[in-house]
Design a protein around this motif. Structure first.
Motif, PDB file in Angstrom:
ATOM      1  N   THR A  43     -21.805 -23.969  17.255  1.00 13.05           N
ATOM      2  CA  THR A  43     -21.675 -24.298  18.676  1.00 13.05           C
ATOM      3  C   THR A  43     -21.839 -25.791  18.931  1.00 13.05           C
ATOM      4  O   THR A  43     -22.226 -26.194  20.015  1.00 13.05           O
ATOM      5  CB  THR A  43     -22.675 -23.510  19.537  1.00 13.05           C
ATOM      6  N   PRO A 101     -25.135 -10.615  27.645  1.00 10.34           N
ATOM      7  CA  PRO A 101     -24.203 -10.627  28.784  1.00 10.34           C
ATOM      8  C   PRO A 101     -24.889 -10.695  30.142  1.00 10.34           C
ATOM      9  O   PRO A 101     -24.357 -11.272  31.083  1.00 10.34           O
ATOM     10  CB  PRO A 101     -23.438  -9.308  28.612  1.00 10.34           C
ATOM     11  N   ARG A 152     -30.156 -14.743  30.158  1.00 12.36           N
ATOM     12  CA  ARG A 152     -30.207 -16.000  29.409  1.00 12.36           C
ATOM     13  C   ARG A 152     -31.666 -16.452  29.415  1.00 12.36           C
ATOM     14  O   ARG A 152     -32.213 -16.737  30.479  1.00 12.36           O
ATOM     15  CB  ARG A 152     -29.298 -17.057  30.046  1.00 12.36           C
ATOM     16  N   ARG A 193     -23.942 -23.442  29.964  1.00 11.43           N
ATOM     17  CA  ARG A 193     -22.939 -23.514  28.902  1.00 11.43           C
ATOM     18  C   ARG A 193     -23.091 -22.418  27.858  1.00 11.43           C
ATOM     19  O   ARG A 193     -22.269 -22.318  26.944  1.00 11.43           O
ATOM     20  CB  ARG A 193     -23.019 -24.885  28.215  1.00 11.43           C
ATOM     21  N   ARG A 224     -23.008 -18.803  26.089  1.00  7.48           N
ATOM     22  CA  ARG A 224     -22.201 -17.595  26.201  1.00  7.48           C
ATOM     23  C   ARG A 224     -22.837 -16.475  25.397  1.00  7.48           C
ATOM     24  O   ARG A 224     -23.592 -16.729  24.450  1.00  7.48           O
ATOM     25  CB  ARG A 224     -20.767 -17.844  25.748  1.00  7.48           C
ATOM     26  N   PRO A 225     -22.566 -15.236  25.754  1.00  3.07           N
ATOM     27  CA  PRO A 225     -23.249 -14.106  25.116  1.00  3.07           C
ATOM     28  C   PRO A 225     -23.103 -14.114  23.598  1.00  3.07           C
ATOM     29  O   PRO A 225     -22.065 -14.517  23.049  1.00  3.07           O
ATOM     30  CB  PRO A 225     -22.577 -12.889  25.744  1.00  3.07           C
ATOM     31  N   ASN A 263     -21.340 -13.665  18.613  1.00  3.85           N
ATOM     32  CA  ASN A 263     -19.950 -13.955  18.934  1.00  3.85           C
ATOM     33  C   ASN A 263     -19.258 -14.519  17.698  1.00  3.85           C
ATOM     34  O   ASN A 263     -19.766 -14.365  16.581  1.00  3.85           O
ATOM     35  CB  ASN A 263     -19.858 -14.909  20.134  1.00  3.85           C
TER      36      ASN A 263
END
Length: 517
Positions: free
Chosen positions: A56, A376, A379, A487, A489-490, A493
């Motif tokens: 990331t 989802p 956070r 920023r 995301r779940p 991934n």
């Protein structure tokens, strides 16, 4: 042999290309250790700084130098490469599928261990930490995948599984260290938390005392050493007192190991300074929680509403600082620490304390509005690396006559601070376990004025402070940044193999000569 394995190499065969039915090597492999360059320790990234191998696109950020100029200079002058600590919850399969609802519509393909494991192991390989502290390690995946790969990379390690044996409790915590640089100074200490009817959850911790294997050490100084504690605390946001009791028991184990390492060889020999410590893990607690308050200030008030202690109300982080939520903590005295709190019928100390001096390796500015775990629907920032020192004299005892003596040189910490929550005499409720009346708020039950007055507020500091004895300290130099909430995301991934991001911190050693307080 390269000391870094690619994701494709890690994904072949049994992830590491080994036969999982063969016994693991007890000594580990001896692959060359990539030494990290050290320009100015607070001058920016070292190797791997913004490299493409960092998932990331996370960047390395320099940590501001300490306010103590002498300490900063000592860290700059030490010739050893920094020690890199990684803290990483890798998401055990048993917990993933027990809580499948947390992952919403994430495709099943990214949740499968065979898809996730190469990404997790490649991240460890690319960052090459000296010490890897893993949480949520499934015992089968440890044997078949994680341990063989890390041994190929030159690591040795220790694993402790949660103490229950049901399908939902097949994970534990594991700590690995580079065997080419570090060896254990004493046996690893396993810390099971389920030890009485109050601490009734089966989470665990590990305390690993390490000393450097070095041929160029200064003979006038003890070898560089450190104590690394690794844990995964209870998840339940409504059981903050259990989390506090668990981390408190881990800190007591750290202090016990430090006392063993600093014990003088003879009665006439002065005590040695304990090595610096690192305490890290998935705390399942927010930045403004009582858990972090206890770790970094040495005290917390158990008379607060229990559902607020984790810093997560109804799955959402509390707004504001710890002081905004709980008020400013008082300066403790013997009379205050003699008070009791009623926690679901148990009579426990109102104030939980410890004598360690700990701070976060990540400065507050690098933690506010950041996340370490992303689902989802949530956070969260729940993973932390703290570091610091233990008093040279360890837990102290009260004087036979006169005011009691603190276990800390500048704040009051009672001699009995290390007692496990729920083990104190008279703490058990007068009804059978399991029949405790439900309470959503802890009710404080302080001692009477006469009893408190008889204890008094006078106390004397610890006989010796770590700062007065020559010793090693750790100075954080850089950390691997965490993403901002907006920023994130779940996870898991296509880039991340876990629902947690690793925390990684580099520390320089600093030799402090000591002197009068």
């Amino acid at each position: 042999m390269s000391s870094t394995l690619s994701a494709s190499e890690l994904g072949s065969g049994h992830l590491d290309g080994s036969d999982p039915t063969s016994p693991a090597s007890s000594s580990g492999w001896s692959t060359p250790r990539r030494r990290r360059s050290r320009p100015s320790i607070h001058g920016g990234s070292n190797d791997g700084g913004s490299g493409s191998g960092t998932p990331t696109s996370r960047q390395w950020r320099a940590v501001p130098p300490p306010h103590d100029a002498a300490l900063a200079a000592a860290a700059e002058q030490d010739p050893a490469p920094p020690v890199r600590i990684m803290c990483y919850n890798i998401l055990a399969d048993n917990l993933l599928y027990k809580n499948r609802y947390l992952y919403g519509r994430l495709p099943e393909s990214v949740l499968q261990w065979r898809y996730r494991a190469p990404k997790i192991l490649a991240h460890i390989s690319e960052n090459r930490p000296d010490v890897v502290c893993l949480q949520e390690v499934h015992h089968e995946h440890l044997k078949s995948d994680i341990q063989p790969v890390l041994e190929r990379l030159g690591y040795q390690g220790h694993y402790v599984r949660r103490t229950q044996s049901s399908d939902a409790h097949q994970d534990g915590v594991a700590t690995f260290w580079l065997a080419g640089r570090w060896t254990t100074a004493l046996p690893v200490r396993e810390v099971p938390y389920q030890t009485n009817a109050f601490l009734d959850r089966d989470n665990v911790g590990l305390v690993v005392p390490l000393t450097e294997v070095s041929s160029d050490a200064d003979p006038a100084r003890p070898p560089r050493s450190l104590i690394v504690a690794n844990t995964h605390l209870l998840f339940n946001p409504k059981r903050g007192t259990i989390k506090l009791g668990q981390i408190h028991k881990l800190l007591a184990a750290v202090a016990s190991v430090a006392a063993d390492l600093s014990s003088p060889a003879t009665p006439d020999t002065p005590p040695l300074a304990p090595p610096p410590v690192v305490v890290c893990g998935d705390m399942n607690s927010a930045l403004n929680s009582a858990t972090l308050q206890l770790l970094t200030t040495g005290q917390v008030d158990l008379s607060a509403p229990e559902e607020l202690l984790s810093g997560q109300a109804a799955g959402r982080p509390n707004a504001g600082s710890y002081a905004d939520i709980f008020g400013h903590p008082p300066a403790l005295t013997p009379a205050l620490t003699a008070q009791k709190a009623d926690v679901k019928g148990w009579q426990v100390p109102r104030f939980l304390t410890h004598p360690l001096d700990l701070a976060s390796a990540y400065p507050d500015a690098m933690l506010v509005d950041r996340v370490s775990s992303v689902h989802p629907r949530t956070r969260d920032l729940v993973d932390f690396i703290t570091f610091g020192t233990v008093p040279v004299n360890g837990p102290s005892v009260a004087e036979v006559e006169g005011p009691p003596r603190s276990a800390h040189a500048s704040r009051w910490v009672p001699a009995t601070w290390h007692e496990t929550l729920g083990d104190e005499p008279g703490s058990r409720p007068p009804f059978p376990p399991g029949r405790t009346p439900k309470q959503s708020v802890i009710r404080k039950r302080a001692m009477g004025d006469a009893a408190a007055a008889s204890i008094g507020n006078d106390w004397v500091p610890a006989a010796a402070a770590t700062a007065a004895v020559p010793h090693w300290e750790l100075v954080p130099t850089q950390v691997l940044e965490l993403p901002r909430v907006s920023r994130a995301r779940p996870m898991p991934n296509d880039e991340e193999g876990s629902d947690h991001l690793s925390l990684v911190a580099d520390f320089a050693f600093a030799w402090v000569e000591g002197g009068a307080e």
